[in-house]
Design a protein around this motif. Sequence first.
Motif, PDB file in Angstrom:
ATOM      1  N   ALA A   1      40.951  34.025  45.031  1.00 28.03           N
ATOM      2  CA  ALA A   1      40.248  32.756  45.172  1.00 28.03           C
ATOM      3  C   ALA A   1      40.857  31.702  44.270  1.00 28.03           C
ATOM      4  CB  ALA A   1      38.768  32.935  44.823  1.00 28.03           C
ATOM      5  N   THR A   2      40.636  30.452  44.631  1.00 28.16           N
ATOM      6  CA  THR A   2      41.003  29.312  43.800  1.00 28.16           C
ATOM      7  C   THR A   2      39.729  28.575  43.403  1.00 28.16           C
ATOM      8  OG1 THR A   2      41.298  27.918  45.781  1.00 28.16           O
ATOM      9  CG2 THR A   2      43.254  29.036  44.902  1.00 28.16           C
ATOM     10  N   GLY A   3      39.781  27.952  42.209  1.00 29.68           N
ATOM     11  CA  GLY A   3      38.639  27.179  41.738  1.00 29.68           C
ATOM     12  C   GLY A   3      37.448  28.047  41.389  1.00 29.68           C
TER      13      GLY A   3
ATOM     14  N   ALA B   1      28.086  23.293  31.352  1.00 27.40           N
ATOM     15  CA  ALA B   1      27.806  22.002  31.984  1.00 27.40           C
ATOM     16  C   ALA B   1      29.052  21.145  32.143  1.00 27.40           C
ATOM     17  CB  ALA B   1      26.754  21.237  31.181  1.00 27.40           C
ATOM     18  N   THR B   2      30.175  21.562  31.540  1.00 26.76           N
ATOM     19  CA  THR B   2      31.407  20.767  31.618  1.00 26.76           C
ATOM     20  C   THR B   2      32.478  21.426  32.478  1.00 26.76           C
ATOM     21  OG1 THR B   2      32.492  21.765  29.676  1.00 26.76           O
ATOM     22  CG2 THR B   2      30.932  19.954  29.278  1.00 26.76           C
ATOM     23  N   LEU B   3      32.146  22.517  33.149  1.00 27.56           N
ATOM     24  CA  LEU B   3      33.126  23.190  34.000  1.00 27.56           C
ATOM     25  C   LEU B   3      33.585  22.254  35.107  1.00 27.56           C
ATOM     26  CD1 LEU B   3      31.373  26.675  34.319  1.00 27.56           C
ATOM     27  CD2 LEU B   3      33.253  26.052  32.788  1.00 27.56           C
ATOM     28  N   ASP B   4      34.903  22.222  35.348  1.00 23.96           N
ATOM     29  CA  ASP B   4      35.425  21.270  36.335  1.00 23.96           C
ATOM     30  C   ASP B   4      36.466  21.854  37.277  1.00 23.96           C
ATOM     31  OD1 ASP B   4      37.552  21.550  34.589  1.00 23.96           O
ATOM     32  OD2 ASP B   4      37.500  19.487  33.851  1.00 23.96           O
ATOM     33  N   LYS B   5      36.709  23.159  37.201  1.00 23.91           N
ATOM     34  CA  LYS B   5      37.685  23.757  38.112  1.00 23.91           C
ATOM     35  C   LYS B   5      37.027  24.331  39.367  1.00 23.91           C
ATOM     36  CE  LYS B   5      41.179  24.838  34.623  1.00 23.91           C
ATOM     37  NZ  LYS B   5      42.076  25.856  34.033  1.00 23.91           N
ATOM     38  N   GLY B   6      35.754  24.633  39.291  1.00 18.92           N
ATOM     39  CA  GLY B   6      35.011  25.122  40.444  1.00 18.92           C
ATOM     40  C   GLY B   6      34.274  24.004  41.138  1.00 18.92           C
ATOM     41  N   PHE B   7      33.280  24.374  41.969  1.00 18.13           N
ATOM     42  CA  PHE B   7      32.512  23.348  42.681  1.00 18.13           C
ATOM     43  C   PHE B   7      31.120  23.167  42.084  1.00 18.13           C
ATOM     44  CE2 PHE B   7      31.171  27.228  44.805  1.00 18.13           C
ATOM     45  CZ  PHE B   7      29.833  27.028  45.056  1.00 18.13           C
ATOM     46  N   SER B   8      30.839  23.845  40.944  1.00 16.91           N
ATOM     47  CA  SER B   8      29.497  23.755  40.368  1.00 16.91           C
ATOM     48  C   SER B   8      29.571  23.869  38.857  1.00 16.91           C
ATOM     49  CB  SER B   8      28.611  24.876  40.923  1.00 16.91           C
ATOM     50  OG  SER B   8      29.109  26.136  40.500  1.00 16.91           O
ATOM     51  N   GLN B   9      28.457  23.560  38.215  1.00 18.00           N
ATOM     52  CA  GLN B   9      28.334  23.637  36.766  1.00 18.00           C
ATOM     53  C   GLN B   9      27.053  24.372  36.404  1.00 18.00           C
ATOM     54  OE1 GLN B   9      28.469  19.426  35.903  1.00 18.00           O
ATOM     55  NE2 GLN B   9      30.651  19.504  35.417  1.00 18.00           N
ATOM     56  N   GLY B  10      27.036  24.938  35.183  1.00 17.60           N
ATOM     57  CA  GLY B  10      25.869  25.673  34.712  1.00 17.60           C
ATOM     58  C   GLY B  10      25.037  24.855  33.745  1.00 17.60           C
ATOM     59  N   PRO B  11      24.062  25.486  33.091  1.00 19.15           N
ATOM     60  CA  PRO B  11      23.169  24.789  32.154  1.00 19.15           C
ATOM     61  C   PRO B  11      23.906  24.305  30.905  1.00 19.15           C
ATOM     62  CG  PRO B  11      22.223  26.885  32.865  1.00 19.15           C
ATOM     63  CD  PRO B  11      23.647  26.886  33.295  1.00 19.15           C
TER      64      PRO B  11
ATOM     65  N   ASN C   1      44.591  32.989  36.367  1.00 18.60           N
ATOM     66  CA  ASN C   1      45.543  31.937  36.030  1.00 18.60           C
ATOM     67  C   ASN C   1      44.783  30.684  35.609  1.00 18.60           C
ATOM     68  OD1 ASN C   1      47.075  33.382  38.700  1.00 18.60           O
ATOM     69  ND2 ASN C   1      48.267  33.160  36.831  1.00 18.60           N
ATOM     70  N   GLY C   2      45.232  30.064  34.508  1.00 18.63           N
ATOM     71  CA  GLY C   2      44.544  28.876  34.006  1.00 18.63           C
ATOM     72  C   GLY C   2      43.157  29.191  33.502  1.00 18.63           C
ATOM     73  N   LEU C   3      43.002  30.292  32.774  1.00 14.42           N
ATOM     74  CA  LEU C   3      41.692  30.764  32.333  1.00 14.42           C
ATOM     75  C   LEU C   3      41.188  29.973  31.132  1.00 14.42           C
ATOM     76  CD1 LEU C   3      39.409  32.930  32.443  1.00 14.42           C
ATOM     77  CD2 LEU C   3      40.841  34.312  30.920  1.00 14.42           C
ATOM     78  N   GLU C   4      39.907  29.617  31.156  1.00 18.97           N
ATOM     79  CA  GLU C   4      39.205  29.018  30.019  1.00 18.97           C
ATOM     80  C   GLU C   4      37.903  29.772  29.822  1.00 18.97           C
ATOM     81  OE1 GLU C   4      38.563  24.890  30.792  1.00 18.97           O
ATOM     82  OE2 GLU C   4      40.693  24.402  30.886  1.00 18.97           O
ATOM     83  N   MET C   5      37.715  30.344  28.630  1.00 18.66           N
ATOM     84  CA  MET C   5      36.488  31.076  28.312  1.00 18.66           C
ATOM     85  C   MET C   5      35.783  30.425  27.132  1.00 18.66           C
ATOM     86  SD  MET C   5      37.640  35.086  28.694  1.00 18.66           S
ATOM     87  CE  MET C   5      35.928  35.614  28.576  1.00 18.66           C
ATOM     88  N   GLY C   6      34.456  30.444  27.148  1.00 19.46           N
ATOM     89  CA  GLY C   6      33.687  29.853  26.061  1.00 19.46           C
ATOM     90  C   GLY C   6      33.442  28.372  26.215  1.00 19.46           C
ATOM     91  N   ARG C   7      33.784  27.801  27.343  1.00 21.56           N
ATOM     92  CA  ARG C   7      33.540  26.377  27.582  1.00 21.56           C
ATOM     93  C   ARG C   7      32.066  26.160  27.927  1.00 21.56           C
ATOM     94  NH1 ARG C   7      37.491  22.250  30.863  1.00 21.56           N
ATOM     95  NH2 ARG C   7      36.013  20.537  31.130  1.00 21.56           N
ATOM     96  N   ASP C   8      31.527  25.032  27.507  1.00 24.00           N
ATOM     97  CA  ASP C   8      30.148  24.691  27.852  1.00 24.00           C
ATOM     98  C   ASP C   8      30.019  24.676  29.376  1.00 24.00           C
ATOM     99  OD1 ASP C   8      27.762  23.040  28.513  1.00 24.00           O
ATOM    100  OD2 ASP C   8      27.665  22.776  26.340  1.00 24.00           O
TER     101      ASP C   8
ATOM    102  N   ALA D   1      38.692  29.338  35.953  1.00 24.09           N
ATOM    103  CA  ALA D   1      40.109  29.622  36.154  1.00 24.09           C
ATOM    104  C   ALA D   1      40.588  28.879  37.387  1.00 24.09           C
ATOM    105  CB  ALA D   1      40.348  31.119  36.312  1.00 24.09           C
ATOM    106  N   ASP D   2      41.890  28.575  37.389  1.00 23.32           N
ATOM    107  CA  ASP D   2      42.487  27.934  38.557  1.00 23.32           C
ATOM    108  C   ASP D   2      42.553  28.904  39.731  1.00 23.32           C
ATOM    109  OD1 ASP D   2      43.011  25.438  37.301  1.00 23.32           O
ATOM    110  OD2 ASP D   2      44.780  26.305  36.347  1.00 23.32           O
ATOM    111  N   ARG D   3      42.909  30.174  39.419  1.00 26.00           N
ATOM    112  CA  ARG D   3      43.083  31.168  40.477  1.00 26.00           C
ATOM    113  C   ARG D   3      42.763  32.549  39.930  1.00 26.00           C
ATOM    114  NH1 ARG D   3      47.253  34.535  42.582  1.00 26.00           N
ATOM    115  NH2 ARG D   3      47.140  34.733  44.860  1.00 26.00           N
ATOM    116  N   ILE D   4      42.137  33.386  40.748  1.00 28.25           N
ATOM    117  CA  ILE D   4      41.842  34.766  40.346  1.00 28.25           C
ATOM    118  C   ILE D   4      42.209  35.717  41.475  1.00 28.25           C
ATOM    119  CG2 ILE D   4      39.947  34.057  38.839  1.00 28.25           C
ATOM    120  CD1 ILE D   4      38.028  35.206  40.951  1.00 28.25           C
TER     121      ILE D   4
END
Length: 206
Positions: free
Chosen positions: A60-62, A152-162, A143-150, A170-173
């Motif tokens: 998947a992407t995003g 509510a600020t996630l921007d690689k997918g189509f949604s955000q959390g609390p 690929n392009g992994l970010e862990m520990g990000r708030d 991640a960009d791609r998994i």
Amino acid sequence: MSESAMPLKGRVRLRRWAALGVPGVLATAALVVATAQGILAAQFTISGMPFTINADKIQATGMAQYGGLDNMHPDSPLHGDTGGQVAVFVTTMKNAEITNLCQAVAIGGTHLTITAGNKGTPAKATNLATDSDTLTGRTGTFNGLEMGRDAATLDKGFSQGPLGTFGMQADRIVLEDVYQHNWATTAGAMTLPNLKIAFSEAGCGN
């Protein structure tokens, strides 16, 4: 692959469940569920009956992931088993391909299974979200992994959390030999080649 054994809480008369539940499961099989503006599975009332997903591969992407709570109706007969809430991690993917998909839900002494993408053409989904309490795989590549990000600020997918909660993206998994124990799934659209819906004693273990 083999389906993890899960304890069955309570029993449902198969004929009664088939009359009441199969139309809803068929609708789920189509998986043409609205997710406009990032509305996810956690936003609807869950049945309280978990289901499993097995797949040879999910790519998947995003991707985005964060925690959440799913809620069931207070009058549900399964409400007492969980207190009406289930802690989950929500995994969302903008575009996903699923090879050799099998979904199973335990009903009484049997399983209702949905299989697709098992004859050379993978199942495809856009804006896919799963609410899980378990996910395992033989391998996972990010690929392009970010862990520990708030969340509510996630921007690689189509949604955000609390706001103020743990998130990852991640960009791609690519996940191989995947098993999920899920409480809900939504998708903007899903294509299921070679779709089959049937009852099976073994579930996805056959």
